[in-house]
Motif scaffolding. Structure first.
Motif, PDB file in Angstrom:
ATOM      1  N   LYS A  57       0.835  -1.199   0.000  1.00 44.10           N
ATOM      2  CA  LYS A  57       0.000   0.000   0.000  1.00 44.10           C
ATOM      3  C   LYS A  57       0.874   1.255   0.000  1.00 44.10           C
ATOM      4  N   PRO A  58       0.477   2.268  -0.759  1.00 43.89           N
ATOM      5  CA  PRO A  58       1.229   3.523  -0.712  1.00 43.89           C
ATOM      6  C   PRO A  58       0.973   4.233   0.613  1.00 43.89           C
ATOM      7  N   GLN A  59       1.949   5.009   1.069  1.00 38.35           N
ATOM      8  CA  GLN A  59       1.803   5.706   2.336  1.00 38.35           C
ATOM      9  C   GLN A  59       0.914   6.934   2.197  1.00 38.35           C
ATOM     10  N   ALA A  60       0.980   7.604   1.057  1.00 40.13           N
ATOM     11  CA  ALA A  60       0.155   8.793   0.842  1.00 40.13           C
ATOM     12  C   ALA A  60      -0.199   8.881  -0.635  1.00 40.13           C
ATOM     13  N   LYS A  61      -1.315   9.500  -0.902  1.00 39.92           N
ATOM     14  CA  LYS A  61      -1.747   9.654  -2.278  1.00 39.92           C
ATOM     15  C   LYS A  61      -1.794  11.148  -2.588  1.00 39.92           C
ATOM     16  N   VAL A  62      -1.125  11.534  -3.649  1.00 41.56           N
ATOM     17  CA  VAL A  62      -1.069  12.933  -4.046  1.00 41.56           C
ATOM     18  C   VAL A  62      -1.756  13.072  -5.392  1.00 41.56           C
ATOM     19  N   SER A  63      -2.648  14.028  -5.482  1.00 41.40           N
ATOM     20  CA  SER A  63      -3.366  14.252  -6.721  1.00 41.40           C
ATOM     21  C   SER A  63      -2.975  15.615  -7.284  1.00 41.40           C
ATOM     22  N   HIS A  64      -2.675  15.660  -8.555  1.00 39.25           N
ATOM     23  CA  HIS A  64      -2.308  16.911  -9.228  1.00 39.25           C
ATOM     24  C   HIS A  64      -3.381  17.318 -10.234  1.00 39.25           C
ATOM     25  N   ASP A  65      -4.601  16.958  -9.940  1.00 36.01           N
ATOM     26  CA  ASP A  65      -5.691  17.265 -10.860  1.00 36.01           C
ATOM     27  C   ASP A  65      -6.058  18.749 -10.842  1.00 36.01           C
ATOM     28  N   ASP A  66      -6.022  19.380  -9.674  1.00 35.15           N
ATOM     29  CA  ASP A  66      -6.402  20.790  -9.544  1.00 35.15           C
ATOM     30  C   ASP A  66      -5.189  21.678  -9.778  1.00 35.15           C
ATOM     31  N   GLU A  67      -5.188  22.382 -10.940  1.00 34.38           N
ATOM     32  CA  GLU A  67      -4.048  23.236 -11.262  1.00 34.38           C
ATOM     33  C   GLU A  67      -4.112  24.556 -10.524  1.00 34.38           C
ATOM     34  N   GLY A  68      -5.258  24.962 -10.032  1.00 35.78           N
ATOM     35  CA  GLY A  68      -5.400  26.242  -9.366  1.00 35.78           C
ATOM     36  C   GLY A  68      -4.857  26.263  -7.952  1.00 35.78           C
ATOM     37  N   ASP A  69      -4.603  25.122  -7.365  1.00 35.68           N
ATOM     38  CA  ASP A  69      -4.125  25.058  -5.981  1.00 35.68           C
ATOM     39  C   ASP A  69      -2.613  24.909  -5.957  1.00 35.68           C
ATOM     40  N   THR A  70      -1.902  25.975  -6.237  1.00 35.32           N
ATOM     41  CA  THR A  70      -0.457  25.953  -6.219  1.00 35.32           C
ATOM     42  C   THR A  70       0.018  26.882  -5.110  1.00 35.32           C
ATOM     43  N   TYR A  71       0.977  26.421  -4.347  1.00 38.18           N
ATOM     44  CA  TYR A  71       1.501  27.205  -3.238  1.00 38.18           C
ATOM     45  C   TYR A  71       2.984  27.432  -3.460  1.00 38.18           C
ATOM     46  N   ASP A  72       3.399  28.689  -3.323  1.00 38.70           N
ATOM     47  CA  ASP A  72       4.812  29.021  -3.388  1.00 38.70           C
ATOM     48  C   ASP A  72       5.336  29.100  -1.959  1.00 38.70           C
ATOM     49  N   VAL A  73       6.418  28.408  -1.718  1.00 41.41           N
ATOM     50  CA  VAL A  73       6.976  28.370  -0.373  1.00 41.41           C
ATOM     51  C   VAL A  73       8.431  28.734  -0.454  1.00 41.41           C
ATOM     52  N   LYS A  74       8.848  29.619   0.464  1.00 37.66           N
ATOM     53  CA  LYS A  74      10.241  30.003   0.537  1.00 37.66           C
ATOM     54  C   LYS A  74      10.776  29.527   1.881  1.00 37.66           C
ATOM     55  N   ALA A  75      11.831  28.751   1.845  1.00 34.07           N
ATOM     56  CA  ALA A  75      12.409  28.227   3.077  1.00 34.07           C
ATOM     57  C   ALA A  75      13.362  29.252   3.663  1.00 34.07           C
ATOM     58  N   GLU A  76      13.161  29.540   4.924  1.00 33.53           N
ATOM     59  CA  GLU A  76      14.035  30.471   5.639  1.00 33.53           C
ATOM     60  C   GLU A  76      14.468  29.841   6.947  1.00 33.53           C
ATOM     61  N   ARG A  77      15.662  30.221   7.378  1.00 32.14           N
ATOM     62  CA  ARG A  77      16.142  29.739   8.662  1.00 32.14           C
ATOM     63  C   ARG A  77      15.669  30.665   9.760  1.00 32.14           C
ATOM     64  N   LYS A  78      15.467  30.079  10.918  1.00 26.75           N
ATOM     65  CA  LYS A  78      15.083  30.881  12.058  1.00 26.75           C
ATOM     66  C   LYS A  78      16.269  31.712  12.526  1.00 26.75           C
ATOM     67  N   VAL A  79      15.969  32.812  13.161  1.00 22.01           N
ATOM     68  CA  VAL A  79      17.018  33.704  13.660  1.00 22.01           C
ATOM     69  C   VAL A  79      17.864  32.976  14.693  1.00 22.01           C
ATOM     70  N   GLU A  80      17.266  32.134  15.518  1.00 20.87           N
ATOM     71  CA  GLU A  80      18.007  31.390  16.532  1.00 20.87           C
ATOM     72  C   GLU A  80      19.040  30.477  15.914  1.00 20.87           C
ATOM     73  N   ASP A  81      18.680  29.827  14.810  1.00 24.10           N
ATOM     74  CA  ASP A  81      19.622  28.929  14.122  1.00 24.10           C
ATOM     75  C   ASP A  81      20.786  29.706  13.542  1.00 24.10           C
ATOM     76  N   GLN A  82      20.534  30.889  13.030  1.00 21.68           N
ATOM     77  CA  GLN A  82      21.600  31.690  12.440  1.00 21.68           C
ATOM     78  C   GLN A  82      22.553  32.161  13.515  1.00 21.68           C
ATOM     79  N   GLU A  83      22.046  32.520  14.698  1.00 23.21           N
ATOM     80  CA  GLU A  83      22.904  33.015  15.773  1.00 23.21           C
ATOM     81  C   GLU A  83      23.773  31.881  16.326  1.00 23.21           C
ATOM     82  N   GLU A  84      23.263  30.667  16.413  1.00 26.94           N
ATOM     83  CA  GLU A  84      24.011  29.544  16.943  1.00 26.94           C
ATOM     84  C   GLU A  84      25.169  29.166  16.015  1.00 26.94           C
ATOM     85  N   ARG A  85      25.023  29.373  14.741  1.00 27.34           N
ATOM     86  CA  ARG A  85      26.056  28.987  13.787  1.00 27.34           C
ATOM     87  C   ARG A  85      27.196  29.997  13.724  1.00 27.34           C
ATOM     88  N   LYS A  86      26.978  31.187  14.226  1.00 29.71           N
ATOM     89  CA  LYS A  86      28.042  32.216  14.173  1.00 29.71           C
ATOM     90  C   LYS A  86      29.084  31.996  15.199  1.00 29.71           C
TER      91      LYS A  86
END
Length: 86
Positions: A57-86
């Motif tokens: 059995k597949p774990q999840a089923k993804v349907s791409h039938d609806d072209e109008g439901d598109t989401y743009d996502v931009k990945a950003e790091r949290k400020v806490e993560d940036q401070e720890e790396r400095k």
């Protein structure tokens, strides 16, 4: 043979057990033990079938039938993560 136990010694022990418990009691114990082993084997076989079915059995089923439901996502790091790396 079996660690120094001869067939005659095994027959004597079997005879004593039959005298103590009787053939009817031993037959019942043997039937109960056989039923338990059959039940255990059946449960193990069913468990293997369930695991095979889950793997198919597949774990999840993804349907791409609806072209109008598109989401743009931009990945950003949290400020806490940036401070720890400095």
């Amino acid at each position: 043979m079996l660690g120094g136990i001869s067939i005659w010694q095994l027959l004597i022990v079997l005879g004593i057990i039959i005298l103590i418990f009787g053939t009817k009691k031993l037959r019942n114990v043997g039937g109960d033990l056989g039923g338990a082993v059959k039940g255990f084997k059946k449960a193990m076989h069913e468990d293997e079938k369930d695991k095979e079915n889950e793997a198919d059995k597949p774990q999840a089923k993804v349907s791409h039938d609806d072209e109008g439901d598109t989401y743009d996502v931009k990945a950003e790091r949290k400020v806490e993560d940036q401070e720890e790396r400095k």
